[in-house]
Design a protein around this motif. Sequence first.
Motif, PDB file in Angstrom:
ATOM      1  N   VAL A   1       0.830  -1.203   0.000  1.00  0.00           N
ATOM      2  CA  VAL A   1       0.000   0.000   0.000  1.00  0.00           C
ATOM      3  C   VAL A   1       0.867   1.257   0.000  1.00  0.00           C
ATOM      4  CG1 VAL A   1      -1.702   1.316   1.326  1.00  0.00           C
ATOM      5  CG2 VAL A   1      -1.982  -1.132   1.033  1.00  0.00           C
TER       6      VAL A   1
ATOM      7  N   THR B   1       0.744   4.047  -2.830  1.00  0.00           N
ATOM      8  CA  THR B   1       0.538   5.459  -2.515  1.00  0.00           C
ATOM      9  C   THR B   1       1.634   6.317  -3.138  1.00  0.00           C
ATOM     10  OG1 THR B   1      -0.490   4.842  -0.428  1.00  0.00           O
ATOM     11  CG2 THR B   1       0.254   7.106  -0.629  1.00  0.00           C
TER      12      THR B   1
ATOM     13  N   ILE C   1      -0.957   7.552  -5.866  1.00  0.00           N
ATOM     14  CA  ILE C   1      -1.773   8.534  -5.147  1.00  0.00           C
ATOM     15  C   ILE C   1      -1.040   9.863  -4.986  1.00  0.00           C
ATOM     16  CG2 ILE C   1      -3.041   9.000  -3.025  1.00  0.00           C
ATOM     17  CD1 ILE C   1      -4.220   6.760  -4.786  1.00  0.00           C
TER      18      ILE C   1
ATOM     19  N   THR D   1      -0.608   7.619   3.606  1.00  0.00           N
ATOM     20  CA  THR D   1      -0.481   6.169   3.474  1.00  0.00           C
ATOM     21  C   THR D   1      -1.369   5.454   4.481  1.00  0.00           C
ATOM     22  OG1 THR D   1       1.790   6.412   2.703  1.00  0.00           O
ATOM     23  CG2 THR D   1       1.157   4.246   3.503  1.00  0.00           C
TER      24      THR D   1
ATOM     25  N   ILE E   1      -5.080   5.706   3.440  1.00  0.00           N
ATOM     26  CA  ILE E   1      -5.344   4.837   2.288  1.00  0.00           C
ATOM     27  C   ILE E   1      -5.324   3.372   2.711  1.00  0.00           C
ATOM     28  CG2 ILE E   1      -4.406   4.052   0.071  1.00  0.00           C
ATOM     29  CD1 ILE E   1      -3.538   7.007  -0.348  1.00  0.00           C
ATOM     30  N   THR E   2      -4.372   2.978   3.543  1.00  0.00           N
ATOM     31  CA  THR E   2      -4.305   1.598   4.032  1.00  0.00           C
ATOM     32  C   THR E   2      -5.555   1.240   4.814  1.00  0.00           C
ATOM     33  OG1 THR E   2      -1.894   1.757   4.208  1.00  0.00           O
ATOM     34  CG2 THR E   2      -2.947  -0.030   5.407  1.00  0.00           C
TER      35      THR E   2
ATOM     36  N   THR F   1      -8.502   2.570   4.621  1.00  0.00           N
ATOM     37  CA  THR F   1      -9.639   2.522   3.701  1.00  0.00           C
ATOM     38  C   THR F   1      -9.654   1.222   2.916  1.00  0.00           C
ATOM     39  OG1 THR F   1      -9.562   4.931   3.489  1.00  0.00           O
ATOM     40  CG2 THR F   1     -10.781   3.728   1.804  1.00  0.00           C
ATOM     41  N   ILE F   2      -8.501   0.830   2.405  1.00  0.00           N
ATOM     42  CA  ILE F   2      -8.422  -0.411   1.635  1.00  0.00           C
ATOM     43  C   ILE F   2      -8.740  -1.615   2.515  1.00  0.00           C
ATOM     44  CG2 ILE F   2      -6.817  -1.962   0.438  1.00  0.00           C
ATOM     45  CD1 ILE F   2      -5.511   0.545  -0.750  1.00  0.00           C
TER      46      ILE F   2
END
Length: 137
Positions: free
Chosen positions: A30, A34, A38, A74, A77-78, A80-81
Amino acid sequence: MSGFKKFLLRGNLVELAVAFVVGAAFASLVKDFTTSFITPLIALLGGKPDYTRLTVEISGTKFPYGVFVTSAITFVITATIVYFLVVLPTQKLLERLDRKQEATERECPQCLGDVPVQARRCRYCTSEIVPTTEMPR
């Protein structure tokens, strides 16, 4: 030594070790995602492609706050994933599996305590209840 060996080979410890290794690999994946995708997308909007170089200087001391910004992005995003690809599907799967199982307990109409389905008397308030196997449908 045998006690230590049993401790190391217990199922929970092995599962935890595997989860840790997979989690570390996933976090690295991830972070690289990112950094590769991202951050450049955000740079299109904000104009700064590399946040790790952002610093502020106070009295001759540099504070590299860009490293924190990159780590925060990061992390978000982690999280969320993990939520949308792991937690949410697992919850839905468990809900579907639980629907197919028959109930083993029910609420007592008097005290609202959980009693077995076939019970004739509540274990908490001792009121008489009709077992669900004898209830009219």
